[in-house]
Design a protein around this motif. Structure first.
Motif, mmCIF file in Angstrom:
data_model
loop_
_atom_site.group_PDB
_atom_site.id
_atom_site.type_symbol
_atom_site.label_atom_id
_atom_site.label_comp_id
_atom_site.label_asym_id
_atom_site.label_seq_id
_atom_site.Cartn_x
_atom_site.Cartn_y
_atom_site.Cartn_z
ATOM 1 N N PHE A 218 -9.604 -39.153 10.574
ATOM 2 C CA PHE A 218 -9.413 -38.595 9.235
ATOM 3 C C PHE A 218 -9.973 -37.179 9.153
ATOM 4 O O PHE A 218 -9.315 -36.260 8.646
ATOM 5 N N ASP A 219 -11.189 -37.006 9.645
ATOM 6 C CA ASP A 219 -11.816 -35.688 9.532
ATOM 7 C C ASP A 219 -11.104 -34.650 10.414
ATOM 8 O O ASP A 219 -10.923 -33.501 9.999
ATOM 9 N N ALA A 220 -10.719 -35.052 11.604
ATOM 10 C CA ALA A 220 -10.033 -34.119 12.498
ATOM 11 C C ALA A 220 -8.700 -33.673 11.894
ATOM 12 O O ALA A 220 -8.380 -32.486 11.854
ATOM 13 N N VAL A 221 -7.958 -34.646 11.378
ATOM 14 C CA VAL A 221 -6.663 -34.339 10.760
ATOM 15 C C VAL A 221 -6.869 -33.441 9.540
ATOM 16 O O VAL A 221 -6.156 -32.459 9.334
ATOM 17 N N GLY A 222 -7.889 -33.764 8.726
ATOM 18 C CA GLY A 222 -8.161 -32.984 7.523
ATOM 19 C C GLY A 222 -8.506 -31.542 7.839
ATOM 20 O O GLY A 222 -8.038 -30.617 7.162
ATOM 21 N N LEU A 223 -9.295 -31.335 8.872
ATOM 22 C CA LEU A 223 -9.667 -29.973 9.256
ATOM 23 C C LEU A 223 -8.437 -29.170 9.694
ATOM 24 O O LEU A 223 -8.288 -28.009 9.336
ATOM 25 N N LEU A 224 -7.547 -29.814 10.463
ATOM 26 C CA LEU A 224 -6.345 -29.105 10.920
ATOM 27 C C LEU A 224 -5.405 -28.812 9.760
ATOM 28 O O LEU A 224 -4.808 -27.738 9.677
ATOM 29 N N PHE A 225 -5.308 -29.748 8.829
ATOM 30 C CA PHE A 225 -4.455 -29.543 7.657
ATOM 31 C C PHE A 225 -4.997 -28.372 6.827
ATOM 32 O O PHE A 225 -4.244 -27.513 6.374
ATOM 33 N N ALA A 226 -6.326 -28.340 6.681
ATOM 34 C CA ALA A 226 -6.962 -27.269 5.898
ATOM 35 C C ALA A 226 -6.720 -25.899 6.535
ATOM 36 O O ALA A 226 -6.695 -24.877 5.845
ATOM 37 N N ARG A 227 -6.528 -25.899 7.852
ATOM 38 C CA ARG A 227 -6.251 -24.636 8.550
ATOM 39 C C ARG A 227 -4.768 -24.275 8.514
ATOM 40 O O ARG A 227 -4.364 -23.266 9.077
ATOM 41 N N GLY A 228 -3.958 -25.156 7.937
ATOM 42 C CA GLY A 228 -2.548 -24.808 7.750
ATOM 43 C C GLY A 228 -1.563 -25.580 8.622
ATOM 44 O O GLY A 228 -0.357 -25.414 8.484
ATOM 45 N N LEU A 229 -2.061 -26.417 9.519
ATOM 46 C CA LEU A 229 -1.126 -27.213 10.337
ATOM 47 C C LEU A 229 -0.503 -28.316 9.483
ATOM 48 O O LEU A 229 -1.150 -28.845 8.578
ATOM 49 N N ARG A 230 0.755 -28.673 9.776
ATOM 50 C CA ARG A 230 1.458 -29.700 9.018
ATOM 51 C C ARG A 230 2.149 -30.675 9.968
ATOM 52 O O ARG A 230 2.356 -30.373 11.131
ATOM 53 N N GLY A 231 2.505 -31.824 9.429
ATOM 54 C CA GLY A 231 3.277 -32.804 10.190
ATOM 55 C C GLY A 231 4.750 -32.684 9.856
ATOM 56 O O GLY A 231 5.139 -31.874 9.004
ATOM 57 N N TRP A 232 5.578 -33.508 10.510
ATOM 58 C CA TRP A 232 7.028 -33.357 10.361
ATOM 59 C C TRP A 232 7.516 -33.555 8.932
ATOM 60 O O TRP A 232 8.486 -32.938 8.506
ATOM 61 N N SER A 233 6.826 -34.414 8.161
ATOM 62 C CA SER A 233 7.361 -34.739 6.834
ATOM 63 C C SER A 233 7.217 -33.581 5.853
ATOM 64 O O SER A 233 7.943 -33.502 4.869
ATOM 65 N N LEU A 234 6.270 -32.675 6.116
ATOM 66 C CA LEU A 234 6.148 -31.494 5.255
ATOM 67 C C LEU A 234 6.850 -30.279 5.855
ATOM 68 O O LEU A 234 7.315 -29.408 5.123
ATOM 69 N N VAL A 235 6.926 -30.253 7.187
ATOM 70 C CA VAL A 235 7.620 -29.127 7.828
ATOM 71 C C VAL A 235 9.120 -29.213 7.545
ATOM 72 O O VAL A 235 9.785 -28.218 7.293
ATOM 73 N N GLU A 236 9.628 -30.449 7.571
ATOM 74 C CA GLU A 236 11.046 -30.658 7.279
ATOM 75 C C GLU A 236 11.165 -31.677 6.166
ATOM 76 O O GLU A 236 11.520 -32.826 6.403
ATOM 77 N N PRO A 237 10.898 -31.276 4.920
ATOM 78 C CA PRO A 237 10.915 -32.239 3.810
ATOM 79 C C PRO A 237 12.279 -32.929 3.726
ATOM 80 O O PRO A 237 13.309 -32.287 3.868
ATOM 81 N N GLY A 238 12.227 -34.221 3.508
ATOM 82 C CA GLY A 238 13.473 -34.969 3.347
ATOM 83 C C GLY A 238 14.152 -35.327 4.644
ATOM 84 O O GLY A 238 15.167 -36.001 4.637
ATOM 85 N N SER A 239 13.578 -34.894 5.766
ATOM 86 C CA SER A 239 14.213 -35.230 7.037
ATOM 87 C C SER A 239 13.718 -36.585 7.498
ATOM 88 O O SER A 239 12.698 -36.691 8.139
ATOM 89 N N ALA A 240 14.421 -37.613 7.091
ATOM 90 C CA ALA A 240 14.095 -38.938 7.606
ATOM 91 C C ALA A 240 14.304 -38.891 9.097
ATOM 92 O O ALA A 240 15.351 -38.454 9.549
ATOM 93 N N ALA A 241 13.324 -39.307 9.845
ATOM 94 C CA ALA A 241 13.395 -39.142 11.302
ATOM 95 C C ALA A 241 14.491 -40.005 11.897
ATOM 96 O O ALA A 241 14.901 -40.974 11.323
#
Lengths: 150, 124
Positions: B101-124
């Motif tokens: 949780f903390d590792a993911v949170g730190l990366l998110f706070a620095r601006g990294l994103r996962g696929w669901s926000l990078v490509e909104p609505g793109s059901a994999a």
């Protein structure tokens, strides 16, 4: 297999096959990576390589986990790569159920490794252009997957 | 937002186990999972993977999915055979003492994103 639609497209030709050892969890996945490297050497573009590798890997894990060992064979035509993954395992009793995301018969050992979430066959389908599954209880399972080149 | 693996290493105060020659690779997305099937189904290439699992299948999954680097969380160190496998693939491995949780949170706070926000609505 005959050429489809009479368009004269060449059927994929046999390239190489790999033996998958059943129950060998430590080695599981190595065959798919060898197949990926083979196609990389042939000059496949990365996005297709990724789809082929994911399909091969999921299928290989199934053969290792459930199939008791088997084989992955690679066929190529100028337009398509075909993977045939076969085993002599117990077969799939209810294929419709097995194609549903989340349905799984995995053991705790499989789950501890990060597999057995009921994603394998749906993920194979998602990454393939054509998928044929021949299976029956006691008769093993044979997947034929085709992925078209861009 | 495409940090290098080296920057991610610094943000997570992580230790490099192998692949120090590939730390300047740019990362376009992050994926966190203990379920390798999930990584295969949803991750994108050019991603970094954060995981609490440390078996050989993590490295093979990363290789198959085109993942550019792996971070083991909770100080979980893989066995030497796993490190050697990654070395063979040229895949950087790192370990951080942070929780997932903390590792993911730190990366998110620095601006990294996962696929669901990078490509909104793109059901994999």
């Amino acid at each position: 297999m005959s050429a489809e639609d009479g368009q004269g497209e060449a059927a994929p030709e046999y390239l190489q096959s790999f033996t998958i050892v059943g129950g060998d969890f430590a080695a599981a996945g190595s065959v798919s990576i060898a197949a990926k490297n083979l196609l990389k050497a042939v000059g496949f573009p990365a996005p297709v390589l990724r789809r082929v590798a994911i399909v091969a890997f999921e299928a290989e894990m199934n053969v290792v986990m459930y199939g008791g060992g088997g084989e992955l064979a690679v066929y190529l035509s100028p337009t398509t790569v075909r993977l045939v993954i076969s085993d002599q395992g117990p077969g799939i009793g209810d294929l419709e159920l097995a194609m549903q995301e989340g349905w799984s018969t995995a053991t705790p050992q499989m789950r501890e490794m990060g597999f057995g979430a009921g994603m394998g066959l749906p993920n194979i389908k998602k990454n393939s252009d054509r998928l044929t599954i021949d299976t029956a209880p006691g008769k093993g399972t044979r997947l034929q997957v085709e992925i078209d080149l861009p | 937002m495409s940090p290098t693996i080296s920057q991610i290493k610094d943000w997570l105060d992580a230790e490099v186990l192998t692949g120090s020659e590939a730390l300047e690779r740019s990362i376009s997305m992050a994926h966190s999972a203990d379920l390798m099937s999930d990584v295969l189904a949803f991750s994108h290439s050019d991603s970094i993977l954060l995981t609490g699992l440390s078996n050989p299948q993590v490295v093979r999954t990363a290789e198959v999915a085109g993942i550019l680097g792996v971070v083991f969380v909770r100080g979980k160190r893989p066995a030497q055979v796993v490190v050697e496998l990654a070395e063979e693939y040229g895949l950087p491995l790192m370990v951080t003492n942070l929780s997932m949780f903390d590792a993911v949170g730190l990366l998110f706070a620095r601006g990294l994103r996962g696929w669901s926000l990078v490509e909104p609505g793109s059901a994999a």
